[in-house]
Design a protein around this motif. Structure first.
Motif, PDB file in Angstrom:
ATOM      1  N   THR A  53       3.552  -8.846  10.481  1.00  0.00           N
ATOM      2  CA  THR A  53       4.452  -9.945  10.147  1.00  0.00           C
ATOM      3  C   THR A  53       3.637 -11.010   9.439  1.00  0.00           C
ATOM      4  O   THR A  53       2.560 -11.380   9.891  1.00  0.00           O
ATOM      5  N   TYR A  54       4.165 -11.490   8.307  1.00  0.00           N
ATOM      6  CA  TYR A  54       3.449 -12.505   7.543  1.00  0.00           C
ATOM      7  C   TYR A  54       4.436 -13.475   6.910  1.00  0.00           C
ATOM      8  O   TYR A  54       5.636 -13.192   6.832  1.00  0.00           O
ATOM      9  N   GLN A  74      14.773  -6.397   1.016  1.00  0.00           N
ATOM     10  CA  GLN A  74      13.454  -5.788   0.904  1.00  0.00           C
ATOM     11  C   GLN A  74      12.628  -6.604  -0.084  1.00  0.00           C
ATOM     12  O   GLN A  74      13.144  -7.089  -1.085  1.00  0.00           O
ATOM     13  N   LEU A  75      11.347  -6.753   0.188  1.00  0.00           N
ATOM     14  CA  LEU A  75      10.450  -7.505  -0.674  1.00  0.00           C
ATOM     15  C   LEU A  75       9.542  -6.530  -1.408  1.00  0.00           C
ATOM     16  O   LEU A  75       9.036  -5.570  -0.816  1.00  0.00           O
ATOM     17  N   GLY A  84       5.958   1.038  -2.899  1.00  0.00           N
ATOM     18  CA  GLY A  84       7.077   0.905  -1.979  1.00  0.00           C
ATOM     19  C   GLY A  84       7.300  -0.541  -1.579  1.00  0.00           C
ATOM     20  O   GLY A  84       6.756  -1.476  -2.163  1.00  0.00           O
ATOM     21  N   THR A  85       8.089  -0.718  -0.560  1.00  0.00           N
ATOM     22  CA  THR A  85       8.458  -2.058  -0.112  1.00  0.00           C
ATOM     23  C   THR A  85       7.305  -2.733   0.628  1.00  0.00           C
ATOM     24  O   THR A  85       6.493  -2.076   1.268  1.00  0.00           O
ATOM     25  N   LEU A  86       7.274  -4.063   0.524  1.00  0.00           N
ATOM     26  CA  LEU A  86       6.271  -4.847   1.245  1.00  0.00           C
ATOM     27  C   LEU A  86       6.801  -5.316   2.584  1.00  0.00           C
ATOM     28  O   LEU A  86       6.099  -6.000   3.315  1.00  0.00           O
ATOM     29  N   GLY A  87       8.029  -4.969   2.883  1.00  0.00           N
ATOM     30  CA  GLY A  87       8.616  -5.333   4.153  1.00  0.00           C
ATOM     31  C   GLY A  87      10.022  -5.867   3.991  1.00  0.00           C
ATOM     32  O   GLY A  87      10.569  -5.924   2.892  1.00  0.00           O
ATOM     33  N   THR A  88      10.588  -6.276   5.105  1.00  0.00           N
ATOM     34  CA  THR A  88      11.947  -6.806   5.149  1.00  0.00           C
ATOM     35  C   THR A  88      11.889  -8.284   5.510  1.00  0.00           C
ATOM     36  O   THR A  88      11.173  -8.671   6.437  1.00  0.00           O
ATOM     37  N   GLY A 125       6.615  -6.016   7.816  1.00  0.00           N
ATOM     38  CA  GLY A 125       6.338  -4.737   7.172  1.00  0.00           C
ATOM     39  C   GLY A 125       5.511  -3.849   8.071  1.00  0.00           C
ATOM     40  O   GLY A 125       5.161  -4.222   9.194  1.00  0.00           O
ATOM     41  N   THR A 126       5.192  -2.660   7.575  1.00  0.00           N
ATOM     42  CA  THR A 126       4.352  -1.739   8.337  1.00  0.00           C
ATOM     43  C   THR A 126       3.123  -1.400   7.514  1.00  0.00           C
ATOM     44  O   THR A 126       3.160  -1.359   6.292  1.00  0.00           O
ATOM     45  N   GLY A 127       2.023  -1.150   8.208  1.00  0.00           N
ATOM     46  CA  GLY A 127       0.789  -0.796   7.526  1.00  0.00           C
ATOM     47  C   GLY A 127      -0.349  -0.637   8.502  1.00  0.00           C
ATOM     48  O   GLY A 127      -0.150  -0.524   9.714  1.00  0.00           O
TER      49      GLY A 127
END
Length: 166
Positions: A53-54, A74-75, A84-88, A125-127
């Motif tokens: 989370t950021y 989506q960002l 892909g996406t940088l998160g929601t 996001g996930t990573g």
């Protein structure tokens, strides 16, 4: 008793020394390719993605841009579309708009922006999170505090600075 190399340069009278050297070189190269392609050491680990989370602060953006950004969007990074996406987006806070301005006396301070807002976006996001404190979204996108980049959603594009990573 036969000689090892005869008058024609053949080994034991059957094969040329040069032909033998070519066969040995080809065999060594074939073995090296086989080893490289099938016997590589394990370089990756089986780690699970973590939730990252950021927050991103976009200062002095136009009001219509801020209104186009919604929770649940989506960002993305327009420069890295393959990542892909940088998160929601999970939260959006709007504040009166400011931009850094340089005054006649040489000082720099935040000045109000007409028809603009500051937008603080929280993204989930996930990573991967490394032990050294590096964050990698989707295993390809490096994320760091104070990095300023162009971000976009489906309907808006803005420049923002990552202010905090949780």
């Amino acid at each position: 008793m036969k000689k090892i190399i005869d008058r024609n340069g053949r080994l034991f009278g059957f094969i040329s020394v040069i032909d033998l050297l070519v066969i040995v070189v080809v065999a060594v190269m074939g073995f090296a390719l086989y080893t490289k392609n099938t016997q590589m050491a394990i370089t990756s680990t089986n780690t699970a993605d973590q939730t990252i989370t950021y927050q991103i602060l976009a200062s002095g953006i136009r009001t219509y841009v801020a209104e186009a950004v919604r929770e649940g969007d989506q960002l993305f990074d327009p420069d890295r579309s393959s990542g892909g996406t940088l998160g929601t987006i999970t939260d959006i806070q709007l504040m009166p708009g400011t931009k850094l301005a340089e005054f006649d006396d040489g000082t720099v301070a935040a000045a109000p922006v007409e028809d603009g807002v500051d937008m603080l976006i929280t993204v989930e996001g996930t990573g991967l999170v490394s032990q050294s404190g590096r964050y990698t979204l989707n295993r390809v996108y490096e994320l760091g505090v104070n990095s300023s980049r162009t971000f976009c959603t489906k309907y808006a594009e803005f420049i923002g600075t990552v202010t905090e990573i949780f």
